[in-house]
Scaffold this active site. Structure first.
Site, mmCIF file in Angstrom:
data_model
loop_
_atom_site.group_PDB
_atom_site.id
_atom_site.type_symbol
_atom_site.label_atom_id
_atom_site.label_comp_id
_atom_site.label_asym_id
_atom_site.label_seq_id
_atom_site.Cartn_x
_atom_site.Cartn_y
_atom_site.Cartn_z
ATOM 1 C CB CYS A 65 -1.131 -0.110 1.107
ATOM 2 S SG CYS A 65 -0.300 -0.326 2.949
ATOM 3 C CG ASP A 267 -8.353 2.736 0.969
ATOM 4 O OD1 ASP A 267 -7.132 2.273 0.860
ATOM 5 O OD2 ASP A 267 -9.184 2.452 1.702
ATOM 6 C CG HIS A 269 -5.588 -0.584 2.049
ATOM 7 N ND1 HIS A 269 -5.323 0.779 2.199
ATOM 8 C CD2 HIS A 269 -4.730 -1.289 2.201
ATOM 9 C CE1 HIS A 269 -4.532 0.811 2.820
ATOM 10 N NE2 HIS A 269 -3.759 -0.207 3.098
#
Length: 385
Positions: A65, A267, A269
């Site tokens: 990430c 994000d 993820h």
């Protein structure tokens, strides 16, 4: 997806939202805010790419990430460099060749200069195993090294040390000699120590390398110190802003702006399937732009280990950034978020602009001296759980 639907979670407020140096009023400019967020290149976990290092993982889910966030910050710098900050992406619209060339820099292939493969392997030199989580400073150092091999973009990447940005060192790094300089006027801009290296029979021939400035910071011990919040938010208002890398322990986000006391972020993820370029060189880019509702988190929930990013295409942009820092970041603060100094501190080792190693190799072997490259690493890492 309709823009009203996309932004319905955002409050109706008179407060403006700031995204990478641009202000948006929610009551009147929601579609514009939508377009601005959606135009950012969004890099997420991917699966089914060729194994890293030949025998390593074929997905970065669960560990990549922060690398993806570093890719997003760098991609924003390249967008500003080639297309301009106000460039907007629209699905199904033909985009300039430079846009596809930028995208190809980040595809999950070992021969792409900023791929997950190159970034993970460059981290091996510091004992960061492939598949191990990186902190913001590690990613900054890796990008600095990989940029040396990127001749198309020709960026100067400066990663600050000890919370200190040194103007003299940045100008020394960004002014570099060229073969087709129209005259000798640029010689006056450089320190004499630099000029002595660049003198030619025809005069001084120099040009400014676009600057990617990354400032790793620790804004508290276990939690962010509230004294830094206003200065942190001020950075997103600067036209040079590339946002910030950070998040929560072992959970990285790319912060692109704020609304009130909430940060807006992309994000990484989400796990998507590997996308390669087509034979024409174009890339199916629909999965590289986030079309979901914008994510937000309270600033006080931010881990204190972050890295700020700024892009200065020309010297005047850097000079303007310096004046903004003096005016907005250092105003009436007993505790500065970082220092901006004119001269190289005398007790520091001499500053030597990084240069491309004179070897033809790949991956982790590119790093000549990992001890020096990462010696300050642990100081800025996001705390483990």
């Amino acid at each position: 997806m309709e823009s009203a639907e996309y932004l319905e979670e955002l409050p109706e407020t008179d407060e403006p939202a700031w995204i990478l140096g641009r202000q948006h009023h929610l009551k009147t400019e929601k579609p514009k805010l939508l377009s601005d967020i959606r135009a950012r290149l969004w890099f997420t976990y991917r699966r089914k790419f060729s194994p890293i290092g030949g025998t390593g993982p074929s997905s970065d889910a669960g560990w990549g990430c922060m690398l993806r966030c570093g890719q997003m910050m760098l991609a924003q710098a390249l967008i500003c460099r080639h297309l301009g900050r106000d460039w907007i992406w629209e699905e199904h619209k033909t985009q300039p060749e430079e846009y596809h060339k930028i995208l190809r820099c980040f595809l999950d292939r070992k021969d792409c200069c900023y791929s997950i493969h190159q970034m993970a392997q460059m981290g091996v030199g510091e004992g960061k195993s492939i598949g191990e989580w990186f902190g913001p400073n590690t990613v900054a150092q890796v990008l600095k090294k990989l940029a040396l091999f990127d001749e198309w973009n020709s960026l100067a990447v400066y990663v600050s040390m000890d919370n200190t940005v040194v103007i003299e060192d940045i100008k020394k790094m960004c002014w570099f000699p060229t073969q087709n300089c129209p005259g000798s006027h640029c010689g006056s801009r450089l320190p004499r120590t630099v000029l002595s290296r660049y003198k030619t029979p025809g005069g001084f021939c120099c040009a400014w390398k676009p600057l990617l400035l990354i400032i790793p910071l620790r804004l508290g011990i276990n939690h962010i110190n509230p004294v830094y919040i206003d200065a942190f938010k001020e950075c997103f208002k600067m036209p040079q802003s590339l946002g910030a890398l950070g998040g929560k322990p072992n959970n990285a986000y790319y912060f692109i702006g704020f609304l009130g006391n909430e940060l807006i972020y992309l994000d990484p993820h989400t796990t998507q399937t590997f996308v390669d370029s087509e034979e024409t060189g174009l890339v199916d880019d629909r999965s590289f732009h986030c079309q979901q509702a914008p994510h937000r988190m309270r600033i006080m929930n931010l881990d204190p280990s972050v890295a700020l990013g700024f892009f200065c295409k020309e010297e005047k942009d850097f000079d303007h950034w310096c004046s903004l820092v003096q005016k907005e970041i250092h105003k009436q603060q007993s505790l500065s978020m970082f220092e901006l100094v004119e001269k190289h501190p005398p007790h520091w080792p001499p500053f030597i602009p990084p240069s491309k190693p004179e070897v033809t190799t790949t991956g982790a072997e590119l790093i000549e001296s990992t001890d020096k490259l990462f010696e300050l690493e642990e100081e800025f890492e996001i705390l483990g759980v």
